[in-house]
Design a protein around this motif. Structure first.
Motif, PDB file in Angstrom:
ATOM      1  N   TYR B 311       0.839  -1.197   0.000  1.00 50.04           N
ATOM      2  CA  TYR B 311       0.000   0.000   0.000  1.00 50.04           C
ATOM      3  C   TYR B 311       0.875   1.249   0.000  1.00 50.04           C
ATOM      4  N   LEU B 312       1.987   1.173   0.721  1.00 52.17           N
ATOM      5  CA  LEU B 312       2.834   2.360   0.883  1.00 52.17           C
ATOM      6  C   LEU B 312       3.762   2.612  -0.310  1.00 52.17           C
ATOM      7  N   GLU B 313       3.927   1.593  -1.136  1.00 54.19           N
ATOM      8  CA  GLU B 313       4.902   1.669  -2.229  1.00 54.19           C
ATOM      9  C   GLU B 313       4.887   2.979  -3.010  1.00 54.19           C
ATOM     10  N   ASP B 314       3.720   3.369  -3.474  1.00 53.87           N
ATOM     11  CA  ASP B 314       3.666   4.572  -4.301  1.00 53.87           C
ATOM     12  C   ASP B 314       3.204   5.795  -3.506  1.00 53.87           C
ATOM     13  N   LYS B 315       3.237   5.675  -2.166  1.00 60.76           N
ATOM     14  CA  LYS B 315       2.697   6.790  -1.374  1.00 60.76           C
ATOM     15  C   LYS B 315       3.734   7.568  -0.586  1.00 60.76           C
ATOM     16  N   THR B 316       4.811   6.905  -0.211  1.00 59.92           N
ATOM     17  CA  THR B 316       5.816   7.643   0.540  1.00 59.92           C
ATOM     18  C   THR B 316       7.217   7.222   0.122  1.00 59.92           C
ATOM     19  N   THR B 317       8.115   8.179   0.179  1.00 55.46           N
ATOM     20  CA  THR B 317       9.518   7.863  -0.121  1.00 55.46           C
ATOM     21  C   THR B 317      10.346   7.938   1.148  1.00 55.46           C
ATOM     22  N   LEU B 318       9.701   8.327   2.239  1.00 51.09           N
ATOM     23  CA  LEU B 318      10.419   8.420   3.503  1.00 51.09           C
ATOM     24  C   LEU B 318      10.698   7.022   4.053  1.00 51.09           C
ATOM     25  N   PRO B 319      11.881   6.847   4.648  1.00 50.68           N
ATOM     26  CA  PRO B 319      12.160   5.537   5.248  1.00 50.68           C
ATOM     27  C   PRO B 319      11.339   5.341   6.514  1.00 50.68           C
ATOM     28  N   TYR B 320      10.968   4.131   6.767  1.00 52.73           N
ATOM     29  CA  TYR B 320      10.249   3.838   8.015  1.00 52.73           C
ATOM     30  C   TYR B 320      10.717   2.491   8.529  1.00 52.73           C
ATOM     31  N   GLU B 321      10.521   2.287   9.813  1.00 52.83           N
ATOM     32  CA  GLU B 321      11.022   1.071  10.436  1.00 52.83           C
ATOM     33  C   GLU B 321       9.925   0.465  11.320  1.00 52.83           C
ATOM     34  N   PRO B 322       9.308  -0.604  10.826  1.00 54.57           N
ATOM     35  CA  PRO B 322       8.234  -1.207  11.612  1.00 54.57           C
ATOM     36  C   PRO B 322       8.761  -1.905  12.867  1.00 54.57           C
ATOM     37  N   VAL B 323       7.919  -2.015  13.866  1.00 58.48           N
ATOM     38  CA  VAL B 323       8.273  -2.794  15.066  1.00 58.48           C
ATOM     39  C   VAL B 323       7.137  -3.778  15.339  1.00 58.48           C
ATOM     40  N   TYR B 324       7.484  -4.817  16.078  1.00 55.61           N
ATOM     41  CA  TYR B 324       6.512  -5.878  16.353  1.00 55.61           C
ATOM     42  C   TYR B 324       6.564  -6.273  17.815  1.00 55.61           C
ATOM     43  N   SER B 325       5.448  -6.758  18.315  1.00 59.82           N
ATOM     44  CA  SER B 325       5.420  -7.242  19.697  1.00 59.82           C
ATOM     45  C   SER B 325       6.305  -8.472  19.836  1.00 59.82           C
ATOM     46  N   ASP B 326       7.045  -8.524  20.953  1.00 60.06           N
ATOM     47  CA  ASP B 326       7.879  -9.684  21.227  1.00 60.06           C
ATOM     48  C   ASP B 326       7.007 -10.866  21.635  1.00 60.06           C
ATOM     49  N   GLY B 327       7.589 -12.034  21.467  1.00 57.35           N
ATOM     50  CA  GLY B 327       6.880 -13.237  21.909  1.00 57.35           C
ATOM     51  C   GLY B 327       6.552 -13.201  23.383  1.00 57.35           C
ATOM     52  N   GLN B 328       7.453 -12.586  24.164  1.00 59.27           N
ATOM     53  CA  GLN B 328       7.213 -12.560  25.620  1.00 59.27           C
ATOM     54  C   GLN B 328       6.553 -11.246  26.056  1.00 59.27           C
ATOM     55  N   ALA B 329       6.032 -10.501  25.127  1.00 62.84           N
ATOM     56  CA  ALA B 329       5.393  -9.230  25.498  1.00 62.84           C
ATOM     57  C   ALA B 329       4.234  -9.490  26.448  1.00 62.84           C
ATOM     58  N   ARG B 330       4.026  -8.542  27.346  1.00 57.86           N
ATOM     59  CA  ARG B 330       2.950  -8.706  28.320  1.00 57.86           C
ATOM     60  C   ARG B 330       1.688  -7.979  27.847  1.00 57.86           C
ATOM     61  N   PHE B 331       0.630  -8.735  27.770  1.00 60.70           N
ATOM     62  CA  PHE B 331      -0.660  -8.153  27.402  1.00 60.70           C
ATOM     63  C   PHE B 331      -1.573  -8.200  28.619  1.00 60.70           C
ATOM     64  N   LEU B 332      -2.346  -7.167  28.767  1.00 65.38           N
ATOM     65  CA  LEU B 332      -3.246  -7.101  29.919  1.00 65.38           C
ATOM     66  C   LEU B 332      -4.251  -8.243  29.865  1.00 65.38           C
TER      67      LEU B 332
END
Lengths: 258, 507
Positions: B311-332
């Protein structure tokens, strides 16, 4: 704006108008610790001039705002007035419907107008209206609500409309996040949390006093003679008292004055 | 309440309360910030910092983080954050619109000075969208205030409109801010986006932190580029199973809000994962995140993946860096849904959590249908409605109002062929079905607006709407009744004049 707003709120007579309250003694004791939130900043302020009922003639000359018990250094912020009771999930459209959002809160005259529309979005099942037809201010200075007060939009117009209408504090079981934050950021109203369902304990028109001490916060309903514990407002209290985050940050030296 | 009447969908739902033991570390952290959470068991996983040495330099991360915590950690230049911490967060994008912008500007000038400059002219995005096609003088003035400010400050992204008579004469004009932000490439994984609108949370669909703020906070951000934010704990919603072709993301979020209530996520982040979520398009993910505020949520978030990058391919040229929840992340807490068993839903008046099955409301006679807004006015929403009209071959029985969210959506409605129609566009199908002509893009009547707003409810009518809120007065009349629904359900209801399950036409 915030400073003007506070002054307006407080010099508004209806905010402290006392109508038919009993027992008299308890309301008098309430007055003995009356701080009248920042009212000392308003030079022309006089409580006496705002009391309309004869029952209070004997209170005497203006009560100064910061009543501090000499032995104890702590101050008690107190609000006194009539309460207006609403239910759960009062959303921002009921507090200030979207058609009035063309009013810009940072413009003083439009700020006043916003106040005149406070709670105009409540359904007609609310037979007692928050602001009487033809009035621009409310005679109710304390709003009591249920769960999730202020949910919905992020419009800051909501706490602003309440503050501009003369409301000093809202007491609800819980708040929607943005409304709470906006109340503190603007310093317009104290968003206080009750421990029980005060919206079922109090009725519109009851005479109430809120006392915010450092260790003890309570709401006294003089009409029913009952007293309720409130949750402490914590660090948000001084921010609201200062008139919002900018005023507080300047006052405490966090940011320079312009 | 509603849940008791929803046997089939309730059975598709499991809430897993993560045991105390799994949270022992979190509970010990809570002590710092919240007196409410009395902690009996103190079992600290992360030892108090003894020296200047930062955990990152030791190479051993001791606890997992959720993606919301990671985004806020990066934006506040911290190694790790736990829920409840208050941190100063650097803002990547600040968005405001014509309803709140003038107040934000007023606060900014008052607090930072008449000659102050915004912190970054390329990070402020100003989108007139709420009250545009109106003769209300104050509303028009507010757009003028935005224009003057953007000129004075040389704001790079201002989507202006001058010719109100013909929106197409305004090439810069976009329309509904949350959709325009996505379409213009302002939503990027891993970033922080704040906006003076509660539905700013929509952008969480891109795997970023996005939330709504007030004028005063926004005035501060405008001058300082940062804001003090509290790190929210995360509720995790795992949605698995093949999504039936009569459901849309709107059904999923109505199911969730019905389950946890309009205050169930207050102060919390809502993370959406699972193979159903992975199968959703960007627009559908936006619908999901758009309504987290209706559950009281601070932000919603969907992990970025190939769908996002494409989706972002033709929309932004700015670099971005996704992050993801860790396997051991704590969820309420974690909620699980088997989406294959869900049925089309509505939220009955007067609350978004007043959930019911669409088929249970088949006797509710309606006066009109509204398709539009940041929730239900995207290209795919109109495609979905067109699909139902096409399948039925019938005409609508009640006035049906169509308000594309943006100029781009409007163009799509008039140009993209609807699959299976032999090349017809949505607009052609809508015309054949007897709908009102698609209106100029804006927030329209979703929130009522000035009296002359197109499709505003000026009488106490019953409306099925693809919008997001149905509190009293939301669409203009306090005694009006709004049934929130997916575009499928809205179109099906338009065809019968009653609240209608779209399976009546789609199967």
């Amino acid at each position: 704006m915030a400073a003007t707003a506070t002054a307006t709120t407080l010099s508004e007579p209806s905010a402290f108008k006392l109508v038919s309250h009993r027992p008299v003694s308890s309301s008098l004791s309430a007055f003995s610790s009356l701080k009248l939130h920042s009212a000392a900043n308003s030079p022309n302020y006089s409580l006496k001039s705002q009391l309309t009922t004869q029952q209070h003639r004997h209170i005497g000359t203006p009560i100064r705002s910061t009543t501090t018990t000499p032995a104890v250094a702590s101050t008690v912020t107190t609000f006194h007035g009539l309460c207006y009771v609403v239910g759960d999930n009062i959303d921002t459209d009921q507090i200030i419907p979207a058609e009035y959002l063309t009013l810009v809160p940072s413009k003083p005259d439009e700020y006043e107008k916003l106040g005149s529309y406070a709670f105009i979005g409540l359904p007609s099942s609310y037979e007692t209206r928050f602001i009487e037809p033809g009035e621009t201010k409310s005679k109710y200075s304390i709003v009591i609500g249920g769960d999730n007060f202020g949910c919905g939009s992020s419009r800051e117009h909501a706490p602003v409309a309440l503050g501009a209408s003369g409301v000093a504090a809202v007491v609800a079981e819980s708040y929607a996040r943005i409304f709470f934050r906006n109340s503190v950021a603007t310093g317009e109203v104290y968003p206080l949390e009750s421990e029980g369902r005060l919206c079922e304990e109090c009725r519109t028109g009851d005479v109430v006093t809120i006392e915010l001490g450092e260790s003890d916060c309570k709401l006294i309903n003089h009409t029913t003679g009952k007293e309720y514990k409130l949750k402490p407002i914590g660090d948000a209290g001084p921010v609201i008292e200062a008139g919002g985050i900018f005023a507080y940050a300047r006052k405490t030296g966090m940011i320079p004055s312009p | 309440m509603a849940s008791s009447t929803i046997i089939p969908s309730s059975s598709a739902f499991i809430k897993k309360d993560v045991g105390l033991s799994a949270f022992s570390s979190q509970h010990s952290f809570y002590i710092r910030s919240s007196k409410k959470r009395a902690c009996k068991k103190i079992a600290s996983v992360m030892a108090p910092q003894q020296s200047e040495r930062k955990p990152s330099t030791t190479g051993s991360v001791k606890t997992g983080s959720t993606m919301t915590e990671k985004i806020l950690a990066r934006a506040s230049e911290k190694t790790q954050l736990v829920p409840g911490e208050n941190v100063w967060v650097n803002v990547d994008v600040l968005m405001t619109h014509d309803v709140c912008g003038p107040g934000v500007i007023g606060n900014f000038k008052k607090e930072f000075g008449e000659n102050a400059k915004v912190w970054d002219r390329e990070k402020v995005v100003i989108i007139p969208d709420h009250y545009i096609f109106t003769t209300d003088e104050r509303a028009n003035r507010n757009v003028d205030i935005l224009r003057d400010f953007c000129t004075e400050q040389n704001i790079k992204y201002f989507y202006d409109i001058k010719d109100l008579g013909n929106f197409k004469a305004n090439p810069d004009y976009k329309g509904v801010c949350h959709i325009a932000l996505a379409q213009e490439g302002h939503c990027r994984p891993g970033e922080v986006l704040l906006g003076t609108d509660s539905h700013t949370c929509t952008a969480g669909a891109f795997g970023q932190f996005a939330t709504g703020i007030g004028n005063t906070d926004a005035g501060f951000v405008l001058g300082a580029g940062k804001l003090l934010l509290k790190v929210p704990p995360t509720l995790r919603f795992v949605m698995d199973g093949e999504m039936p072709d009569y459901l849309l993301a709107k059904d999923l979020i109505l199911q969730i809000i019905g389950e946890i209530s309009v205050a169930g996520a207050t102060y919390k982040a809502m993370e959406f994962v699972g193979n159903t979520v992975e199968s959703l398009t960007m627009e559908e993910r936006m619908t999901l995140c758009n309504m987290v505020v209706e559950a009281g949520g601070k932000n919603g978030v969907v992990p970025a993946d190939n769908t996002t990058y494409k989706y972002l391919e033709d929309k932004t040229t700015l670099p971005y860096e996704p992050v993801y929840s860790d396997g051991q992340a704590r969820f309420l807490s974690e909620y699980r849904f088997d989406i294959s068993k869900l049925e089309p839903l509505v939220a009955k008046p007067h609350s978004p959590d007043n959930r019911a099955l669409a088929r249970e409301c088949k006797d509710v006679k309606i006066d009109r249908v509204y398709i539009g807004s940041c929730t239900g006015g995207k290209t795919e929403d109109f495609m979905a409605a067109a699909k139902v009209f096409l399948a039925s071959g019938k005409k609508v029985k009640v006035p049906t109002f169509l308000v594309p969210a943006t100029q781009k959506v409007w163009m799509d409605v008039y140009s993209l062929p609807v699959p299976g129609s032999g090349g017809k566009t949505c607009s052609q199908i809508f015309e054949e079905a007897g709908c009102d002509t698609p209106a100029s893009p804006s927030c329209g009547a979703c929130l009522g607006g000035p009296r002359d707003t197109y499709a505003r409810m000026n009488e106490p009518l019953v409306c099925v709407s693809t919008t997001n809120r149905n509190f009293p007065g939301r669409m203009g009349h306090k005694e009006g009744q709004i049934y929130l629904a997916s575009p499928y359900t809205a179109a099906a209801s338009a065809l019968t004049g009653f609240v209608t399950d779209p399976r009546e036409f789609l199967q």
